[in-house]
Design an enzyme around this catalytic site. Structure first.
Site, mmCIF file in Angstrom:
data_model
loop_
_atom_site.group_PDB
_atom_site.id
_atom_site.type_symbol
_atom_site.label_atom_id
_atom_site.label_comp_id
_atom_site.label_asym_id
_atom_site.label_seq_id
_atom_site.Cartn_x
_atom_site.Cartn_y
_atom_site.Cartn_z
ATOM 1 N N ASP A 24 0.826 -1.206 0.000
ATOM 2 C CA ASP A 24 0.000 0.000 0.000
ATOM 3 C C ASP A 24 0.860 1.255 0.000
ATOM 4 O O ASP A 24 0.583 2.212 -0.732
ATOM 5 C CB ASP A 24 -0.927 -0.003 1.215
ATOM 6 C CG ASP A 24 -1.918 -1.158 1.152
ATOM 7 O OD1 ASP A 24 -2.158 -1.671 0.051
ATOM 8 O OD2 ASP A 24 -2.442 -1.546 2.203
ATOM 9 N N TYR A 203 3.802 -13.977 -1.457
ATOM 10 C CA TYR A 203 3.440 -14.270 -0.080
ATOM 11 C C TYR A 203 3.843 -15.719 0.202
ATOM 12 O O TYR A 203 4.486 -16.369 -0.624
ATOM 13 C CB TYR A 203 1.934 -14.088 0.124
ATOM 14 C CG TYR A 203 1.404 -12.719 -0.235
ATOM 15 C CD1 TYR A 203 1.863 -11.567 0.423
ATOM 16 C CD2 TYR A 203 0.431 -12.569 -1.236
ATOM 17 C CE1 TYR A 203 1.370 -10.318 0.096
ATOM 18 C CE2 TYR A 203 -0.074 -11.312 -1.561
ATOM 19 C CZ TYR A 203 0.404 -10.198 -0.895
ATOM 20 O OH TYR A 203 -0.090 -8.959 -1.222
ATOM 21 N N GLN A 265 12.144 0.821 -5.627
ATOM 22 C CA GLN A 265 11.203 0.561 -6.709
ATOM 23 C C GLN A 265 11.864 0.555 -8.076
ATOM 24 O O GLN A 265 11.505 -0.249 -8.942
ATOM 25 C CB GLN A 265 10.064 1.570 -6.639
ATOM 26 C CG GLN A 265 9.178 1.357 -5.419
ATOM 27 C CD GLN A 265 8.034 2.326 -5.343
ATOM 28 O OE1 GLN A 265 8.157 3.479 -5.737
ATOM 29 N NE2 GLN A 265 6.906 1.892 -4.810
ATOM 30 N N ARG A 281 2.871 -10.199 -6.549
ATOM 31 C CA ARG A 281 1.848 -10.327 -5.518
ATOM 32 C C ARG A 281 1.178 -8.976 -5.284
ATOM 33 O O ARG A 281 1.733 -7.923 -5.618
ATOM 34 C CB ARG A 281 2.475 -10.816 -4.212
ATOM 35 C CG ARG A 281 3.352 -9.757 -3.578
ATOM 36 C CD ARG A 281 3.985 -10.185 -2.277
ATOM 37 N NE ARG A 281 4.220 -9.020 -1.426
ATOM 38 C CZ ARG A 281 4.963 -9.024 -0.326
ATOM 39 N NH1 ARG A 281 5.566 -10.133 0.050
ATOM 40 N NH2 ARG A 281 5.090 -7.934 0.390
ATOM 41 N N GLY A 282 -0.016 -9.019 -4.654
ATOM 42 C CA GLY A 282 -0.657 -7.785 -4.232
ATOM 43 C C GLY A 282 -1.039 -6.900 -5.395
ATOM 44 O O GLY A 282 -1.572 -7.348 -6.404
ATOM 45 N N GLU A 283 -0.744 -5.589 -5.278
ATOM 46 C CA GLU A 283 -1.148 -4.634 -6.306
ATOM 47 C C GLU A 283 0.032 -3.965 -7.000
ATOM 48 O O GLU A 283 0.075 -3.904 -8.226
ATOM 49 C CB GLU A 283 -2.055 -3.553 -5.704
ATOM 50 C CG GLU A 283 -2.533 -2.538 -6.730
ATOM 51 C CD GLU A 283 -3.646 -1.648 -6.224
ATOM 52 O OE1 GLU A 283 -3.680 -0.468 -6.603
ATOM 53 O OE2 GLU A 283 -4.492 -2.128 -5.447
ATOM 54 N N ASP A 284 0.990 -3.455 -6.251
ATOM 55 C CA ASP A 284 2.054 -2.670 -6.874
ATOM 56 C C ASP A 284 2.867 -3.504 -7.855
ATOM 57 O O ASP A 284 3.032 -3.132 -9.024
ATOM 58 C CB ASP A 284 2.962 -2.065 -5.806
ATOM 59 C CG ASP A 284 4.013 -1.142 -6.396
ATOM 60 O OD1 ASP A 284 3.627 -0.206 -7.129
ATOM 61 O OD2 ASP A 284 5.214 -1.353 -6.144
ATOM 62 N N SER A 285 3.394 -4.649 -7.415
ATOM 63 C CA SER A 285 4.202 -5.472 -8.320
ATOM 64 C C SER A 285 3.353 -6.069 -9.444
ATOM 65 O O SER A 285 3.847 -6.305 -10.548
ATOM 66 C CB SER A 285 4.917 -6.582 -7.547
ATOM 67 O OG SER A 285 3.992 -7.430 -6.882
#
Length: 395
Positions: A24, A203, A265, A281-285
């Site tokens: 986030d 994860y 980054q 994973r998640g959103e950014d990557s």
């Protein structure tokens, strides 16, 4: 009259709390720096986990948590339980379902002209997103109105984070004569010309040992680059090691696994560009892998009642359009196995041979998908345009 601490009022003020490890804050930091680079006014970013910010942005280590400071044109501030507002920004963004401090809301309401208040939502490919994008929600007590802003994959949403020069930088990096070999050599890593280079950012993944066994027995050299993350414990288990740390290299059959330090980054983008297959994973990557224009495997952030499975299927329905059936089935089956929701209970190791065979076609598709998404306005541009329209309508 409400009293504020200095400094002066910025145009953008972003609030972020850590929910998904660093993801986030990673998205908010990218957005803040992108807005600052575009010259659309001063940007202030509040984060609650200073150490998470430092890992993503090492320059933040030189900033005093109590006094704040500027990095890459962004004013950084620590969000603590003893929050005292500064002069609120012209546009206040609460990111990813965080709740603004009561003192911030009171400060916003006390201004002669209330700020534009934006709730930046999580990225989703679900069909309902376009209908909720831009919706207004008046505060029940204060003279404030919140607008919901959804990133997304079509013109009815807010787009994806993409710096104006990102794709040009990617192409220039890949076009360098020494290219990937020099990048790997700088990290003490070598691989053969026919190796499949894989980045693994994930994860926890209990099925990883069997997949590593499949890679070790592969007929093709497999170079797996593992930046420090939550999956490292499973990598240790898969390789029979009690402890792994950055710089370690383990060879097993056709598999070479290298542990990389957690990077900023810009460094992570280069890791994606250096590989033919990226686990994210998640959103950014997840978004950065799409801009890398290479095949990728997405591990979605787990939610209660398996709500994340619907989000996974919604993206697959979009992403697989235009793919031949065999390649679409191979990718979807592996993604579902990787996320523990395969209808046939397939494991990643069982789904791997079909995915490996489909990679050449998936590479072409990934570049085509990237090109289509790049034709849409990026998130910072769409957000700025949206706020300008609201401000104009309110006059």
């Amino acid at each position: 009259m409400h009293r504020f601490r200095s400094p002066a009022r910025p145009r953008w003020e972003i609030f972020c709390q850590v929910v998904d490890n660093f993801g986030d804050i990673g998205v908010c930091w990218r957005l803040a720096t992108d807005l600052a680079r575009r010259g659309g006014g001063a940007v202030r970013l509040w984060v609650d986990e200073w150490e998470a910010l430092r890992r993503i942005c090492p320059a933040a280590a030189a900033v005093d948590e109590r006094a704040g400071g500027s990095v890459q044109g962004v004013e950084l501030r620590r969000w603590t339980s003893a929050f005292v507002p500064l002069v609120p920004g012209e546009i206040v963004v609460e990111a990813f379902a965080c709740e603004l401090p009561a003192a911030q809301l009171e400060a916003m309401a006390a201004l002669r002209q209330a700020p534009l208040w934006i709730n930046l939502e999580y990225l989703s490919a679900e069909a309902w997103v376009a209908g909720c994008h831009g919706m207004a929600s008046p505060h029940p007590r204060l003279p404030l109105v919140k607008h919901f802003f959804f990133p997304g994959f079509d013109a009815g949403t807010g787009g994806l984070l993409r710096e104006a020069d990102l794709l040009a930088r990617r192409d220039a990096w890949r076009a360098r004569p020494e290219g990937r070999a020099a990048w790997l050599a700088a990290r003490g890593i070598a691989s053969g010309p026919d190796a499949l280079r894989v980045s693994l950012f994930a994860y926890e993944q209990p099925e990883l040992p069997a997949l590593f066994d499949a890679w070790a027995g592969s007929g093709r050299e497999m170079l797996v680059l593992v930046p420090e993350s939550r999956v490292l414990g499973d990598v240790q288990r898969a390789l029979g090691r009690e402890r792994l740390q950055a710089g370690d290299r383990v060879v097993r059959g056709a598999l070479t696994a290298c542990v990389l330090p957690f990077t900023d980054q810009a460094g992570y983008d280069e890791l994606l560009w250096a590989c033919e297959l990226n686990f994210v994973r998640g959103e950014d990557s997840f978004v950065r892998a799409q801009w890398a224009a290479r095949p990728f495997v997405w591990q979605i952030y787990p939610q209660a009642d398996a709500a994340h499975h619907d989000k996974l299927e919604a993206f697959l329905a979009r992403y697989l359009q235009g793919l031949p059936a065999a390649e679409a089935d191979a990718l979807a089956r592996f993604w579902r196995a990787w996320n523990g929701c395969a209808p046939d209970r397939a494991t990643p190791a069982e789904a791997w041979p079909a995915l490996a065979a489909a990679l050449p076609g998936l590479d072409v598709h990934a570049r085509r998908w990237c090109d289509v998404q790049a034709e849409l306005p990026d998130l910072a541009t769409a957000l700025d345009t949206f706020c300008s329209h609201i401000a104009h309508a309110a006059r």
